[in-house]
Design an enzyme around this catalytic site. Structure first.
Site, PDB file in Angstrom:
ATOM      1  N   SER A 171       0.893-106.605 -38.529  1.00 10.94           N
ATOM      2  CA  SER A 171       0.157-105.727 -39.500  1.00 10.94           C
ATOM      3  C   SER A 171      -1.273-106.101 -39.286  1.00 10.94           C
ATOM      4  CB  SER A 171       0.289-105.985 -41.054  1.00 10.94           C
ATOM      5  OG  SER A 171       0.520-107.462 -41.494  1.00 10.94           O
ATOM      6  N   ASN A 172      -1.724-107.383 -39.014  1.00  9.34           N
ATOM      7  CA  ASN A 172      -3.056-107.779 -38.624  1.00  9.34           C
ATOM      8  C   ASN A 172      -3.645-106.898 -37.505  1.00  9.34           C
ATOM      9  OD1 ASN A 172      -3.676-109.457 -40.624  1.00  9.34           O
ATOM     10  ND2 ASN A 172      -3.463-111.373 -39.252  1.00  9.34           N
ATOM     11  N   PHE A 173      -2.766-107.171 -36.182  1.00  7.09           N
ATOM     12  CA  PHE A 173      -3.213-106.330 -35.011  1.00  7.09           C
ATOM     13  C   PHE A 173      -3.252-104.666 -35.128  1.00  7.09           C
ATOM     14  CE2 PHE A 173      -1.462-109.425 -31.645  1.00  7.09           C
ATOM     15  CZ  PHE A 173      -2.280-110.525 -32.305  1.00  7.09           C
ATOM     16  N   ASN A 203      10.978-112.573 -37.398  1.00  7.92           N
ATOM     17  CA  ASN A 203       9.840-111.782 -37.702  1.00  7.92           C
ATOM     18  C   ASN A 203      10.353-110.211 -37.668  1.00  7.92           C
ATOM     19  OD1 ASN A 203       9.097-114.126 -36.629  1.00  7.92           O
ATOM     20  ND2 ASN A 203       6.867-113.142 -36.865  1.00  7.92           N
ATOM     21  N   TYR A 242       6.835-123.182 -47.994  1.00  7.88           N
ATOM     22  CA  TYR A 242       7.805-122.023 -47.957  1.00  7.88           C
ATOM     23  C   TYR A 242       8.733-122.328 -46.966  1.00  7.88           C
ATOM     24  CZ  TYR A 242       9.250-117.636 -45.839  1.00  7.88           C
ATOM     25  OH  TYR A 242      10.009-116.163 -45.771  1.00  7.88           O
TER      26      TYR A 242
END
Length: 318
Positions: free
Chosen positions: A196-198, A181, A152
């Site tokens: 999104s994870n948190f 971000n 990436y």
């Protein structure tokens, strides 16, 4: 008397248009009175993100992979196609770098044939694990060329090289943005990105996974602010090509982000600490002096406000 604006309407191609950022960009371009051709291979994008546009006569969807040539007629090109989260871009790293390099070449060739202005969505990942803080556009970066993130990071760096070489060699008008971000509604719930994870873990009452000791920092830009910066860059004066940082210079540690999300959601989730992934940057913060001077741009949405809107979206989506 009714004025016919047909001849003033632009037909705009957005690659990666069914993704998180692409779908928000398309909403903005349509609201501004343009026709939009959305191109996506649906590897990480989803038709759900553009389902609300199905009956819009100025919107068209084409399933296509930009590593293959594309023959369409448009006035402008926004090239956003590429998986952007570590889980997705590391799933098929060879495909990821091909999307950045071959895909960029195909969009540049299309722009050359049409005489169209072409926009490249680059990334703050070109700075790698930076030794300069905050990051300015003149900084060349500190990137591992053979690590697990390199498909990436180096793919996007090579795409920038291609854009500037095509401009110098053919004269086509290019615009290059470096995106920091970004978060907001329509993020993929399983993309592995920290916001999104948190949020998902907090809403489900699961342990919140913090990699490292939580002291590493990021700067989080709400999606509407980013899209405004993208459009401003595309419409900026001829001769200004970038690259230009677009991101929110407010800097937060991972612990601060987790604490904000726990407070907003009222979750009883516990924090658990896991090993830091390879080549994960320790800090990330944009210097936006150039964006302020050239685009008159700066972010308007504070982290707390943006998180509340994003959490409200996930509460409905989960």
């Amino acid at each position: 008397m009714t004025v016919n604006n047909y001849h003033h309407r632009r037909r705009i191609l957005v690659t990666g248009g069914a993704g998180f950022l692409g779908s928000h960009l398309i909403d903005r371009l349509l609201a501004d009175g343009n026709e939009v051709l959305c191109v996506d291979n649906l590897f990480t994008g989803t038709k759900d993100n553009v389902a609300h546009l199905r009956d819009n006569p100025n919107f068209e969807f084409l399933r296509h992979d930009i590593t293959e040539p594309l023959q369409v007629e448009v006035d402008e090109i926004y090239n956003l196609a590429c998986p952007a989260s570590p889980i997705h871009y590391q799933y098929d790293p060879v495909k990821t770098i091909k999307t950045s390099v071959v895909g960029a070449t195909n969009m540049l060739e299309l722009a050359k044939r049409l005489g169209a202005k072409v926009f490249q969505a680059s990334t703050s990942e070109v700075y790698g694990d930076p030794s300069v803080h905050p990051q300015v556009e003149s900084y060349w970066g500190n990137v591992n060329p053979i690590g697990i993130r390199s498909c990436y990071d180096e793919g996007k760096r090579c795409a920038e090289t291609l854009f500037f070489d095509y401009h110098r060699q053919t004269g086509i008008e290019i615009k290059v943005i470096r995106i920091f971000n970004t978060y907001g509604p329509r993020m993929h719930r399983a993309d592995g990105r920290v916001v999104s994870n948190f949020i998902v873990q907090a809403l489900r009452g699961e342990d919140i996974s913090i990699y490292g000791d939580g002291s590493q920092s990021r700067s989080f830009c709400y999606v509407s602010d980013l899209i405004d910066g993208m459009v401003r860059l595309m419409n900026s004066r001829d001769g200004f090509h970038g690259p230009v940082n677009i991101g929110n210079p407010g800097e937060f540690t991972m612990l601060q982000l987790a604490e904000n999300i726990l407070d907003i959601t009222g979750s009883k989730s516990q924090l658990v600490f896991e090993p830091l992934p390879q080549d994960d940057p320790r800090q990330r913060k944009p210097d936006i002096t150039l964006a302020q001077a050239e685009l008159g741009w700066e972010p308007k949405v504070a982290l707390r406000e943006g998180l509340e809107k994003t959490i409200a979206y996930f509460e409905k989506a989960l």
